[in-house]
Write a protein that holds these residues in place. Structure first.
Motif, PDB file in Angstrom:
ATOM      1  N   SER A  55       0.842  -1.197   0.000  1.00 19.35           N
ATOM      2  CA  SER A  55       0.000   0.000   0.000  1.00 19.35           C
ATOM      3  C   SER A  55       0.874   1.243   0.000  1.00 19.35           C
ATOM      4  O   SER A  55       2.092   1.168   0.235  1.00 19.35           O
ATOM      5  CB  SER A  55      -0.905   0.015   1.244  1.00 19.35           C
ATOM      6  OG  SER A  55      -0.131   0.109   2.432  1.00 19.35           O
ATOM      7  N   GLY A  56       0.238   2.387  -0.270  1.00 21.44           N
ATOM      8  CA  GLY A  56       0.964   3.646  -0.212  1.00 21.44           C
ATOM      9  C   GLY A  56       1.180   4.105   1.212  1.00 21.44           C
ATOM     10  O   GLY A  56       2.239   4.610   1.574  1.00 21.44           O
ATOM     11  N   ALA A 107       4.280  -4.326   2.629  1.00 18.52           N
ATOM     12  CA  ALA A 107       5.136  -3.288   2.054  1.00 18.52           C
ATOM     13  C   ALA A 107       4.388  -1.963   2.015  1.00 18.52           C
ATOM     14  O   ALA A 107       3.272  -1.893   1.499  1.00 18.52           O
ATOM     15  CB  ALA A 107       5.573  -3.683   0.648  1.00 18.52           C
ATOM     16  N   GLU A 108       5.007  -0.922   2.572  1.00 15.70           N
ATOM     17  CA  GLU A 108       4.454   0.425   2.519  1.00 15.70           C
ATOM     18  C   GLU A 108       5.271   1.193   1.483  1.00 15.70           C
ATOM     19  O   GLU A 108       6.466   1.438   1.681  1.00 15.70           O
ATOM     20  CB  GLU A 108       4.545   1.083   3.896  1.00 15.70           C
ATOM     21  CG  GLU A 108       3.570   2.219   4.083  1.00 15.70           C
ATOM     22  CD  GLU A 108       3.472   2.649   5.543  1.00 15.70           C
ATOM     23  OE1 GLU A 108       2.622   3.516   5.835  1.00 15.70           O
ATOM     24  OE2 GLU A 108       4.225   2.129   6.386  1.00 15.70           O
ATOM     25  N   LEU A 109       4.630   1.561   0.366  1.00 14.84           N
ATOM     26  CA  LEU A 109       5.360   2.096  -0.782  1.00 14.84           C
ATOM     27  C   LEU A 109       4.794   3.448  -1.205  1.00 14.84           C
ATOM     28  O   LEU A 109       4.120   3.574  -2.229  1.00 14.84           O
ATOM     29  CB  LEU A 109       5.290   1.102  -1.950  1.00 14.84           C
ATOM     30  CG  LEU A 109       5.769  -0.326  -1.641  1.00 14.84           C
ATOM     31  CD1 LEU A 109       5.487  -1.246  -2.817  1.00 14.84           C
ATOM     32  CD2 LEU A 109       7.258  -0.337  -1.306  1.00 14.84           C
ATOM     33  N   PRO A 110       5.072   4.499  -0.434  1.00 12.64           N
ATOM     34  CA  PRO A 110       4.571   5.835  -0.802  1.00 12.64           C
ATOM     35  C   PRO A 110       5.183   6.286  -2.117  1.00 12.64           C
ATOM     36  O   PRO A 110       6.366   6.055  -2.384  1.00 12.64           O
ATOM     37  CB  PRO A 110       5.033   6.709   0.371  1.00 12.64           C
ATOM     38  CG  PRO A 110       6.191   5.976   0.962  1.00 12.64           C
ATOM     39  CD  PRO A 110       5.883   4.528   0.796  1.00 12.64           C
ATOM     40  N   ALA A 168      -2.995   7.204  -2.533  1.00 14.01           N
ATOM     41  CA  ALA A 168      -3.571   7.165  -1.190  1.00 14.01           C
ATOM     42  C   ALA A 168      -4.823   6.287  -1.172  1.00 14.01           C
ATOM     43  O   ALA A 168      -5.714   6.449  -2.012  1.00 14.01           O
ATOM     44  CB  ALA A 168      -3.914   8.573  -0.725  1.00 14.01           C
ATOM     45  N   GLY A 169      -4.868   5.353  -0.237  1.00 13.02           N
ATOM     46  CA  GLY A 169      -6.028   4.468  -0.096  1.00 13.02           C
ATOM     47  C   GLY A 169      -5.946   3.190  -0.894  1.00 13.02           C
ATOM     48  O   GLY A 169      -6.703   2.252  -0.639  1.00 13.02           O
ATOM     49  N   ASP A 170      -5.053   3.132  -1.883  1.00 16.98           N
ATOM     50  CA  ASP A 170      -4.938   1.930  -2.712  1.00 16.98           C
ATOM     51  C   ASP A 170      -4.065   0.877  -2.037  1.00 16.98           C
ATOM     52  O   ASP A 170      -3.156   1.199  -1.269  1.00 16.98           O
ATOM     53  CB  ASP A 170      -4.344   2.265  -4.077  1.00 16.98           C
ATOM     54  CG  ASP A 170      -5.363   2.846  -5.038  1.00 16.98           C
ATOM     55  OD1 ASP A 170      -6.559   2.823  -4.708  1.00 16.98           O
ATOM     56  OD2 ASP A 170      -4.959   3.321  -6.112  1.00 16.98           O
ATOM     57  N   TYR A 171      -4.331  -0.371  -2.356  1.00 16.49           N
ATOM     58  CA  TYR A 171      -3.434  -1.456  -1.950  1.00 16.49           C
ATOM     59  C   TYR A 171      -3.520  -2.572  -2.978  1.00 16.49           C
ATOM     60  O   TYR A 171      -4.431  -2.609  -3.802  1.00 16.49           O
ATOM     61  CB  TYR A 171      -3.764  -1.978  -0.539  1.00 16.49           C
ATOM     62  CG  TYR A 171      -5.146  -2.557  -0.348  1.00 16.49           C
ATOM     63  CD1 TYR A 171      -5.446  -3.872  -0.708  1.00 16.49           C
ATOM     64  CD2 TYR A 171      -6.161  -1.800   0.239  1.00 16.49           C
ATOM     65  CE1 TYR A 171      -6.701  -4.413  -0.509  1.00 16.49           C
ATOM     66  CE2 TYR A 171      -7.433  -2.334   0.448  1.00 16.49           C
ATOM     67  CZ  TYR A 171      -7.692  -3.639   0.074  1.00 16.49           C
ATOM     68  OH  TYR A 171      -8.941  -4.173   0.260  1.00 16.49           O
TER      69      TYR A 171
END
Length: 356
Positions: free
Chosen positions: A113-114, A145-148, A153-156
């Protein structure tokens, strides 16, 4: 100009390590609920250990599968219903294992996700754990995984990986021949393929996710479309072992019957499919009318009510269907195997698109 000495943190860059740790704590009990013979240890290691000897196989062959949920996730994200897509993720992998006669042993997931929402992610993983329990597979690990900057935003996104085992002499398919019967096992709905087209139909008709489903009273459109993919592992594994008569299985995913059935047919053979035998879930007539979508396009995009296909000797067909029915599945005679002329899948009759 003076040098900016303001310090930066990973959190300021968009990654919250504390949220990741909180999620791990939330999902440990979920993973523990899926324990089965062979699992060694719990979550938290760099890799998951599994003792194949504890499962009792004599001459096992390992079978592996990986898959995702596709754009069905967009409906979950936009509607805020996250609790069933994890079941879809497991189903898409373990249903591919059972078609080769393999029992799913363990499962791993990848959640990206972001910006990590612990509540949303925990809801998704709860669905994954439920899918694993349905399939008899252990949830042994995964990756969050956190992938900004990569995800909005809000997507996964989700991916799943499963490993199963089958005795060497029981690997499917085998010995399919002319005169064998094709049995359909009913789908629970659209499952997890074709949702780019589903979402296009919804958009074209100007519908919101929270409106009542036109084809299923009592549920919102999002809830009805998010009906999870059926997991066929336990009924089919039981039928394989107890009847000894199943020759081949085909998981009907993207490409529908025309693309998936030929994958288990020998050269020179074809499957004749009687479309009017399919108990069509009401979502498909609705899609056909609301698109509109032609029958041929439905058949090459969706399962059209057939989630799994079983091929067996003609004299074993009734016994297999009775076994599956007793296990809670809806099984029906769908067709037969014949010599191939032009196409490897020949359709007879029509889908019941005007009857619902």
């Amino acid at each position: 100009m003076g040098e900016d000495r303001t310090t930066l943190s990973y959190r300021q860059a968009g990654v919250d390590i504390d949220a990741g740790a909180a999620l791990v704590d939330r999902i440990k009990p979920l993973a523990a609920s899926t324990q089965r013979a062979g699992v060694m240890g719990g979550l938290g290691g760099f890799g998951a250990l599994f003792d194949l000897k504890q499962t009792g196989y004599r001459d096992p062959v390992l079978v592996a599968a990986t898959d995702g949920v596709g754009t069905k996730l967009k409906i979950a994200i936009e509607s805020g219903h996250h609790d069933t897509v994890g079941i879809d993720l497991v189903a898409m992998c373990v249903n591919d294992l059972i078609v080769q006669g393999a029992e799913p042993l363990f499962f791993l997931d990848y959640f990206a996700s972001g910006a990590l929402s612990v509540e949303e992610a925990a809801s998704v993983v709860a669905g994954i754990a439920e899918g694993c329990r349905q399939a008899g597979a252990a949830l042994v690990g995964g990756e969050t995984a956190e992938l900004p900057g990569l995800y909005a935003a809000g997507d996964y996104d989700l991916a799943g990986f499963s490993v199963g085992a089958v005795e060497r002499e029981e690997i499917l398919p085998h010995a399919v021949k002319e005169g064998d019967v094709v049995i359909g096992v009913a789908a629970s709905g659209v499952h997890s393929n074709g949702f780019s087209l589903v979402r296009r139909v919804v958009e074209k008709n100007g519908l919101a996710w929270d409106v009542p489903a036109p084809f299923e009273p009592g549920r919102s459109l999002a809830e009805a479309l998010l009906e999870p993919t059926r997991i066929y592992v336990r009924p089919l594994l039981s039928a394989i072992r107890e009847t000894g008569a199943i020759k081949a299985l085909a998981h009907i995913t993207g490409g529908g019957l025309p693309e998936n059935l030929p994958r288990v047919l020998p050269d020179g053979q074809a499957a004749r499919i009687h479309l009017d035998e399919i108990p069509l879930p009401p979502v498909f007539p609705w899609l056909a009318k609301s698109g509109p979508i032609e029958e041929a396009e439905l058949l090459r995009t969706f399962n059209c009510g057939v989630g799994m296909v079983v091929i067996a000797e003609a004299d074993a067909a009734e016994r297999i269907m009775a076994h599956l029915t007793a296990a809670g599945e809806k099984a029906f005679r769908l067709g037969e195997i014949e010599p191939r002329e032009d196409s490897s899948v020949v359709f007879e009759g029509k889908l019941a698109l005007d009857e619902k």
